[in-house]
Design a protein around this motif. Sequence first.
Motif, short mmCIF file in Angstrom:
data_model
loop_
_atom_site.label_atom_id
_atom_site.label_comp_id
_atom_site.label_asym_id
_atom_site.label_seq_id
_atom_site.Cartn_x
_atom_site.Cartn_y
_atom_site.Cartn_z
N THR A 169 0.85 -1.19 0.00
CA THR A 169 0.00 0.00 0.00
C THR A 169 0.89 1.24 0.00
N ASP A 170 0.53 2.23 -0.78
CA ASP A 170 1.32 3.47 -0.88
C ASP A 170 1.27 4.21 0.46
N PHE A 171 2.45 4.51 1.01
CA PHE A 171 2.48 5.15 2.33
C PHE A 171 2.34 6.67 2.27
N VAL A 172 2.52 7.28 1.10
CA VAL A 172 2.38 8.73 0.99
C VAL A 172 0.88 9.07 1.02
N PRO A 173 0.45 9.94 1.95
CA PRO A 173 -0.98 10.26 2.06
C PRO A 173 -1.59 10.68 0.72
#
Length: 678
Positions: A169-173
Amino acid sequence: MELKDLKGIGPKTEKLYNKLGIYSVNDLLYFFPNTYVSFHKPVPIGNLQEGEVQAVTGMLEKDAAVVRMHGLLMTSVYLKDISGRLRITWFNAPFLRNTLRAGSMFVFMGKVGSYNGQKTMNQPKLFSPEAYEKKVDTLEPVYSQVKGLSNASIVKAVSQAIEVAEYKTDFVPAAIRYNRNLMEMKDAVAHVHFPDTIEDFEKARGRLAYNELFLFSLALVKKKQNTEDLKSCFKLTPDKRVDDFIKKLPFSLTNGQSEAIKIIRKDLSSGMIMNRLLQGDVGSGKTIVSFVACLETALNGYQAAIMAPTEILAGQHYDKMKKLLEDNDLNLKAVLVTGSLKAKERREIYEEIENHKADIIIGTHALFQEKVIYKDLALVVTDEQHRFGVNQRKTLNEKGRSPHILVMSATPIPRTLAMLMYADMQVSMIKELPSNRLPIKNAVVNEGYRQKAYKFIYDEIKKGRQAYIICPMVEENDILDLENVTDYVSKIRRVFPKEIKVEKLHGKMKPKEKDEIMERFLKKEIDILVSTTVVEVGVDVPNATVMMVENAERFGLAQLHQLRGRVGRSSHQSFCIFVDTENSKKSKERLSILASSNDGFHIAEEDLRLRGPGDIFGIRQSGALDFSIADIYQDKELLQKASEDAIYVFRTDPGLANPENMELRHELDMFLEESYVL
């Protein structure tokens, strides 16, 4: 998913990938290309530019001729079109005569040269016109290689990995991804390996660089929150014996050294925890400043530790410190802690540290092993290669009750950039060099000067001096025609007389092996050391007076300046020879900056100015703080954005407790656990 699950990777091939540090499919995804080959449309012979890598097409005048020259078989043909004639040669490729027949049409791609007014191309790649047409306007990735593993094999494996890998999952908001127009991670990884265009590459690399800079910036903000305005357990008072020590030094301090010492002593007596970066050009005399800080600490009744990146450098620091203490009749004890200590020595030194019989402790990362217990550790001096992750800070705090921290950096970072890179620290700068150092004499030359350079090196060796030769690659690459350490050693052993001792050094060697080579070089047992940029942060070898950098056009200016700092470490005149194998107008402009200046900060500013976002064809080197893909010079604006975003995230969610930041918190914790950049 394991490497052996990919087609074409059996046990033997898997071991070759392991040599490159690749153990899983995920590792392969993040094994980024070093550079790219760009396939442009062929140009007429009359429009070929000397020094440029270009493609050309035309008809062969005659069958290929093969002749023996200087023990090598040389294959040559003449290509012609309506605008001119081109001589093309290959060495040790006699099999090509079966392919290169009169009247045949081919596309040749290689570096353009000239000889006696005739345009030439040596060792070009050849394609059928149909095959080359498919490659036009594409970029081909070029990877680091080991013997037995071709670039084509790596390309094939990476292609498979992109298809089968499971992405986290992409961690950048999401809000930041939207506001910054960031590419999706899966697309970014795919396009950084196989970009369709330069613009496509820029967007993909920008996304991956942003991830690194965002985590780095978050970690800085978090550290600043935790350490800002913290009271120190160790309030030191200025000791008159330190002033006496400075007066008795056998040399005069520069203004920059004096100012740095003044502000560090003020920090140590302020009652607050010092967290300071001492930034100084290569050879500016940062070490004596750190020694003064250690003396102030020890004379106040506390312990100080200096951590060096290698055992040899730690040993050099220890010898210098011991001599200074003896020469000044200071009743203080220095000890050396390294991984290679014998068991009995180790036990005795550990006991001295624990009982505070040792005042100044010098060593490698072994200083902070579990069994090393400090009695009163009040100051830790380190360098930028060892800024600590959370585990190291935790260990330090447990050992020393939040000691003062002094970090030394020789990386010439422009002040505007340093404010972002070291946002968690106060910054001091030393700009001048000690007066006993002679300025390094620089020369930018083309390949035709190489034999003269060898003679010059030989003349210096006959005077009792030593030399470095730097190559951009460890081993031969089947795509790039660049010098590599492995083959270069064999080549110059044939050039120099047998009594000249030549050895190699590169990052793929084991640490112990690297240390042994550097130890021998320091002891003058090696005359010429052929190395990659691994010597960039290294040992002082005062007797080394010549550095020759092959394919200099492939390096960043700031890095070349760092490398150059390995010579000029004594009162002997030193020299640096930059071999520009491209010999183009652009490379000459860039390298002339180095030839005309020894000021690292000026060079860093010029590096910042000259590096364009599309500058992707140089060999990607590890830069300051060893980011995987980010480049602090090229990505200055991206770092600014990442810093702003990090401040925003912590302002809106100080503990990263919101559910949407759960993945980010996990990624930041992992970064802090593993990273040495803080």
